[in-house]
Structure formats: structure tokens, C-alpha cells
Enzyme design. Structure first.
Site, mmCIF file in Angstrom:
data_model
loop_
_atom_site.group_PDB
_atom_site.id
_atom_site.type_symbol
_atom_site.label_atom_id
_atom_site.label_comp_id
_atom_site.label_asym_id
_atom_site.label_seq_id
_atom_site.Cartn_x
_atom_site.Cartn_y
_atom_site.Cartn_z
ATOM 1 N N PRO A 69 91.634 34.588 75.934
ATOM 2 C CA PRO A 69 91.794 33.249 75.366
ATOM 3 C C PRO A 69 91.522 33.172 73.873
ATOM 4 C CG PRO A 69 89.841 33.375 76.775
ATOM 5 C CD PRO A 69 90.624 34.633 76.994
ATOM 6 N N ASN A 70 92.341 32.385 73.228
ATOM 7 C CA ASN A 70 92.247 32.042 71.805
ATOM 8 C C ASN A 70 92.702 33.153 70.866
ATOM 9 O OD1 ASN A 70 91.166 29.355 72.180
ATOM 10 N ND2 ASN A 70 89.289 30.362 72.860
ATOM 11 N N ARG A 77 92.745 31.383 61.986
ATOM 12 C CA ARG A 77 91.428 30.749 61.860
ATOM 13 C C ARG A 77 90.377 31.852 61.762
ATOM 14 N NH1 ARG A 77 94.346 26.937 62.322
ATOM 15 N NH2 ARG A 77 94.283 25.092 63.644
ATOM 16 N N TYR A 82 87.530 37.668 62.194
ATOM 17 C CA TYR A 82 88.577 38.411 62.921
ATOM 18 C C TYR A 82 89.665 38.987 62.017
ATOM 19 C CZ TYR A 82 86.360 36.077 66.868
ATOM 20 O OH TYR A 82 85.449 35.643 67.793
ATOM 21 N N ASN A 133 91.307 43.247 75.534
ATOM 22 C CA ASN A 133 90.339 42.426 74.805
ATOM 23 C C ASN A 133 90.239 41.126 75.597
ATOM 24 O OD1 ASN A 133 88.812 40.794 73.202
ATOM 25 N ND2 ASN A 133 89.894 41.272 71.298
ATOM 26 N N ALA A 136 86.592 35.662 75.254
ATOM 27 C CA ALA A 136 85.396 35.021 75.816
ATOM 28 C C ALA A 136 85.198 35.346 77.300
ATOM 29 C CB ALA A 136 85.477 33.514 75.610
ATOM 30 N N GLU A 157 88.166 48.847 76.669
ATOM 31 C CA GLU A 157 87.824 47.475 76.257
ATOM 32 C C GLU A 157 87.722 47.447 74.726
ATOM 33 O OE1 GLU A 157 84.071 46.330 77.946
ATOM 34 O OE2 GLU A 157 83.935 44.483 76.754
ATOM 35 N N HIS A 159 86.911 45.004 71.240
ATOM 36 C CA HIS A 159 86.490 43.774 70.558
ATOM 37 C C HIS A 159 86.678 43.945 69.068
ATOM 38 C CE1 HIS A 159 85.140 42.045 74.208
ATOM 39 N NE2 HIS A 159 84.548 43.194 74.497
ATOM 40 N N ARG A 166 76.380 39.573 66.794
ATOM 41 C CA ARG A 166 76.622 38.133 66.911
ATOM 42 C C ARG A 166 75.660 37.509 67.924
ATOM 43 N NH1 ARG A 166 82.883 37.196 67.447
ATOM 44 N NH2 ARG A 166 82.217 35.086 66.875
HETATM 45 O O1 CA2 Z 1 85.613 40.302 68.825
HETATM 46 C C1 CA2 Z 1 86.417 40.087 69.729
HETATM 47 O O2 CA2 Z 1 87.492 40.653 69.814
HETATM 48 C C2 CA2 Z 1 86.100 39.015 70.772
HETATM 49 O O3 CA2 Z 1 86.578 39.496 72.033
HETATM 50 C C3 CA2 Z 1 86.842 37.785 70.349
HETATM 51 C C4 CA2 Z 1 86.555 36.586 71.224
HETATM 52 C C5 CA2 Z 1 85.053 36.365 71.389
HETATM 53 O O4 CA2 Z 1 84.832 35.315 72.321
HETATM 54 C C6 CA2 Z 1 84.361 37.618 71.870
HETATM 55 O O5 CA2 Z 1 82.981 37.349 71.940
HETATM 56 C C7 CA2 Z 1 84.617 38.760 70.908
HETATM 57 C C8 CA2 Z 1 87.155 35.330 70.599
HETATM 58 C C9 CA2 Z 1 88.639 35.391 70.455
HETATM 59 C C10 CA2 Z 1 89.091 34.164 69.732
HETATM 60 O O6 CA2 Z 1 89.808 34.591 68.611
HETATM 61 C C11 CA2 Z 1 89.983 33.695 67.610
HETATM 62 C C12 CA2 Z 1 90.661 34.176 66.527
HETATM 63 C C13 CA2 Z 1 90.859 33.348 65.456
HETATM 64 C C14 CA2 Z 1 90.390 32.048 65.473
HETATM 65 C C15 CA2 Z 1 89.710 31.583 66.577
HETATM 66 C C16 CA2 Z 1 89.514 32.417 67.649
#
Ligand code: CA2
Length: 207
Positions: A69-70, A77, A82, A133, A136, A157, A159, A166
Site C-alpha cells: 500500500p501507498n 510524496r 523514499y 515490499n 505497511a 523482502e 524496504h 525509524r
Molecule cells: O521503506 C519501505 O520500503 C517501507 O516498506 C515503505 C512503507 C512503510 O510503511 C514501511 O514501514 C517501510 C510505506 C510505503 C509508502 O510509500 C510512500 C511513498 C511516498 C509517499 C508516501 C508513501
């Protein structure tokens, strides 16, 4: 022995097992049908691969790259966390590298847990390895963990951010319990590293 040679030897063992299955010899494997790697990792499955191939054909070169997700917002963003690459950029990078490694990519993203679970189910017996990946869902989803348990091949996996730097809730991953390897905090390059690792584990060769 190098990873590639270990992988090639295992591919050969898989083919032999498929042949054994033809003449009714029970294949020796772990309880879930996976062939353990050097440190007990799952590398490939005799039963799954025999379903997917026309008996003695080569094993699958498909790698399923799953994004949770996201991640569709990547590059749009929070670039300080990221980076600026979009998910489409990551997909293009993965496809380019996969071509060099002799792999085929299926690249997917979903904000829905059930959809990711369905894709993992559909990968069984068909796909050589999974790069995931889970975003969340990493920190919450026993359901994705259970689905991955039923997949026979290697799972890496990824990230993008260093989750260990974090918030505390990001330090726990359900998925790590079934992953062959985990790549954390290498930015979007982590996907390329994961593909290289899958290629080594399944014995893929360029060309
Ligand atoms: O670091 C990663 O790849 C995560 O899997 C990214 C997830 C986060 O919940 C994990 O803890 C770590 C979040 C992905 C959301 O990605 C976004 C990218 C740009 C703007 C907002 C969210």
C-alpha cells in the site's frame, strides 16, 4: 561453490525430482515441498515446478515483484524518506536488469491486502521467486506471511528506507520470518539487489 552453481545444481535436482515423480519415486524435500538452500532457505520446489513445466523443461524464470500500500505514491510524496524515483521508474529499472539476468518480471502494486495474497497464491508452481515490499503490511499482516509460507521458491523482502532507524513499530516484520533475505535502507536500488539475489538462488544465466 558460487550461488549460481548452487542454484544450477538445485535446478538440476528439481528436474531429476520431476523425472522421479514420473516413475513414482517420492521426492525427498522439506515438509512443505521446498528444497532447502545452504542455510535452510527455500530455493525451489519439486512438486510446484513439476506442475508448472511440461515435465523436463527448464524451470520458470519469472520473478514476481510485489509492492504494498501507498507505494503508488513513490517519488510524489516524502522524497526525503523514499527518494524521487517513481514506482514506474523502479519497474523500468527492474525490467532492464531482469533482461540482463535472463529473468522475466511481473511487477505489481496494490493497496488491498487480499489482492497481494491472491497474487502470491497464483505464483505457486508458476513463478521462480518473489521480491516483495509489503510496505505497511510488513508490520501487520499475518495473512501475507501465511500466503508466502505456501510459496515454494525464494522470497526477498525489500524496504526502501532503513526501517530500523525509524519508529519502533516498523522494526518488526512478519514477512521476514519466511524471507530468504531482507534488503533494507538501500533506497530503490534494493529492488535490483533483490533481483540479483533471486537470479543467484535460482541459477538464472544471462542470455
Ligand atoms: O521503506 C519501505 O520500503 C517501507 O516498506 C515503505 C512503507 C512503510 O510503511 C514501511 O514501514 C517501510 C510505506 C510505503 C509508502 O510509500 C510512500 C511513498 C511516498 C509517499 C508516501 C508513501
Amino acid at each position: 561453490m558460487s550461488d549460481a552453481r548452487v542454484g544450477a545444481a538445485r535446478s538440476e535436482r528439481v528436474r531429476l525430482r520431476v523425472a522421479e515423480a514420473d516413475i513414482g519415486v517420492e521426492a525427498a524435500a522439506t515438509s512443505d515441498g521446498a528444497i532447502p538452500g545452504p542455510d535452510g532457505d527455500r530455493v525451489a520446489s519439486g512438486s510446484g515446478l513439476s506442475r508448472m513445466t511440461d515435465e523436463r523443461e527448464d524451470v520458470s524464470r519469472i520473478v514476481l515483484v510485489l509492492n504494498g500500500p501507498n507505494l503508488n505514491l513513490l517519488g510524489k510524496r516524502q522524497p526525503e524518506i523514499y527518494g524521487r524515483e517513481t514506482l514506474a521508474d523502479v519497474e523500468a529499472d527492474c525490467r532492464r536488469l531482469a533482461g540482463e539476468l535472463g529473468l522475466e518480471i511481473e511487477f505489481r502494486q496494490s493497496n488491498r491486502e487480499y489482492e497481494i495474497i491472491d497474487w502470491i497464491h497464483e505464483a505457486r508452481g508458476r513463478v521462480a521467486g518473489v521480491v516483495i515490499n509489503p510496505a505497511a503490511f510488513t508490520h501487520t499482516s499475518v495473512a501475507i506471511l501465511d500466503a508466502l509460507h505456501a510459496f515454494e521458491g525464494p522470497i526477498i523482502e525489500v524496504h526502501i528506507s532503513n526501517v530500523h532507524k525509524r519508529e519502533e513499530f516498523r522494526h518488526r516484520s512478519y514477512v521476514s520470518a519466511v524471507a530468504s533475505g531482507v534488503i533494507v535502507g538501500c533506497g530503490t536500488q534494493g529492488y535490483a539487489l533483490a533481483l540479483r539475489r533471486i537470479a543467484a538462488l535460482v541459477g538464472a544465466e544471462a542470455g
